[in-house]
Design a protein around this motif. Structure first.
Motif, short mmCIF file in Angstrom:
data_model
loop_
_atom_site.label_atom_id
_atom_site.label_comp_id
_atom_site.label_asym_id
_atom_site.label_seq_id
_atom_site.Cartn_x
_atom_site.Cartn_y
_atom_site.Cartn_z
N GLU A 1 35.87 55.22 76.78
CA GLU A 1 37.00 55.51 75.93
C GLU A 1 37.69 56.78 76.42
O GLU A 1 37.05 57.77 76.70
N LEU A 2 38.99 56.73 76.49
CA LEU A 2 39.77 57.87 76.98
C LEU A 2 39.55 59.10 76.12
O LEU A 2 39.41 60.20 76.62
N GLU A 3 39.50 58.93 74.80
CA GLU A 3 39.37 60.07 73.91
C GLU A 3 38.10 60.86 74.19
O GLU A 3 38.02 62.04 73.91
N ASP A 4 37.09 60.21 74.74
CA ASP A 4 35.84 60.89 75.06
C ASP A 4 36.00 61.78 76.29
O ASP A 4 35.16 62.64 76.53
N ARG A 5 37.06 61.59 77.06
CA ARG A 5 37.24 62.37 78.28
C ARG A 5 38.30 63.45 78.14
O ARG A 5 38.38 64.33 78.97
N LEU A 6 39.13 63.39 77.13
CA LEU A 6 40.18 64.38 76.96
C LEU A 6 39.59 65.67 76.40
O LEU A 6 38.70 65.64 75.56
N PRO A 7 40.12 66.82 76.85
CA PRO A 7 39.71 68.08 76.22
C PRO A 7 40.03 68.04 74.72
O PRO A 7 40.98 67.37 74.30
N ALA A 8 39.27 68.76 73.94
CA ALA A 8 39.39 68.69 72.49
C ALA A 8 40.80 69.00 71.98
O ALA A 8 41.35 68.27 71.15
N LYS A 9 41.42 70.08 72.47
CA LYS A 9 42.76 70.43 71.99
C LYS A 9 43.78 69.37 72.40
O LYS A 9 44.66 69.03 71.62
N LYS A 10 43.65 68.85 73.60
CA LYS A 10 44.59 67.84 74.06
C LYS A 10 44.49 66.60 73.18
O LYS A 10 45.50 66.02 72.78
N ALA A 11 43.28 66.18 72.86
CA ALA A 11 43.08 65.02 71.99
C ALA A 11 43.62 65.29 70.59
O ALA A 11 44.28 64.42 69.99
N LEU A 12 43.38 66.48 70.06
CA LEU A 12 43.88 66.83 68.72
C LEU A 12 45.40 66.82 68.70
O LEU A 12 46.01 66.23 67.81
N PHE A 13 46.03 67.44 69.69
CA PHE A 13 47.49 67.50 69.72
C PHE A 13 48.10 66.11 69.90
O PHE A 13 49.14 65.82 69.33
N ARG A 14 47.45 65.24 70.66
CA ARG A 14 47.96 63.88 70.78
C ARG A 14 47.87 63.16 69.45
O ARG A 14 48.78 62.43 69.06
N ALA A 15 46.77 63.33 68.75
CA ALA A 15 46.61 62.67 67.45
C ALA A 15 47.67 63.19 66.47
O ALA A 15 48.22 62.42 65.69
N MET A 16 47.97 64.47 66.54
CA MET A 16 48.97 65.05 65.65
C MET A 16 50.37 64.55 65.97
O MET A 16 51.25 64.59 65.12
N ALA A 17 50.58 64.05 67.19
CA ALA A 17 51.91 63.58 67.60
C ALA A 17 52.20 62.16 67.12
O ALA A 17 53.35 61.73 67.14
N PHE A 18 51.18 61.44 66.67
CA PHE A 18 51.42 60.09 66.17
C PHE A 18 52.25 60.14 64.90
O PHE A 18 51.95 60.89 63.98
N SER A 19 53.32 59.35 64.84
CA SER A 19 54.16 59.35 63.65
C SER A 19 53.87 58.17 62.74
O SER A 19 54.28 58.15 61.59
N SER A 20 53.17 57.17 63.26
CA SER A 20 52.81 56.01 62.44
C SER A 20 51.64 55.31 63.08
O SER A 20 51.26 55.59 64.21
N GLY A 21 51.07 54.39 62.33
CA GLY A 21 49.96 53.61 62.86
C GLY A 21 48.73 53.74 62.00
O GLY A 21 48.71 54.47 61.01
N ARG A 22 47.72 53.03 62.41
CA ARG A 22 46.43 53.10 61.72
C ARG A 22 45.48 53.90 62.57
O ARG A 22 45.47 53.78 63.78
#
Length: 131
Positions: A1-22
């Protein structure tokens, strides 16, 4: 899984950028050891994350969609020595991976900085979008 390889802040900021979805948070193995922990204050993380989200949103409109590939301009007229070390690293990612998503995923920089480098490389004729 990609999320397991991303640095923590990068993964958090990507999640914060989602505007919709499940969204689904999966459980972690009880014996899992995390190499990187976020020790920043929550309000600081949220503030930086919001700024990052706004930048990424703005930069996304300036680039081809995520399935586009990039290539080196040939013949290359601008000098490589004129690039900053960060832009040169991003250029190397373009050469190694080609697609926007792979470039973002493999960059050590945050997504906003990588977008900014890509836009600069496009505008200064180091790279071109490929179909």
């Amino acid at each position: 899984e990609l999320e397991d390889r991303l640095p923590a802040k990068k993964a958090l900021f990507r999640a914060m950028a989602f505007s919709s979805g499940r969204f689904k948070v999966r459980g972690f193995a009880t014996d899992r050891v995390f190499d990187e922990l976020l020790n920043d204050k929550l309000d600081e993380l949220l503030s930086v994350g919001e700024t990052h989200r706004e930048q990424v949103e703005r930069y996304r409109t300036m680039l081809p969609d995520a399935i586009s590939a990039f290539g080196l301009v040939c013949p290359l007229e601008p000098r490589l020595s004129e690039l900053s070390p960060e832009a040169l690293d991003t250029l190397q990612l373009v050469l190694n991976y080609g697609t926007l998503q792979q470039i973002l995923d493999n960059s050590e920089a945050n997504d906003a900085d990588t977008y900014q480098d890509l836009i600069y490389l496009l505008q200064t004729h180091y790279i071109v979008p490929e179909q």
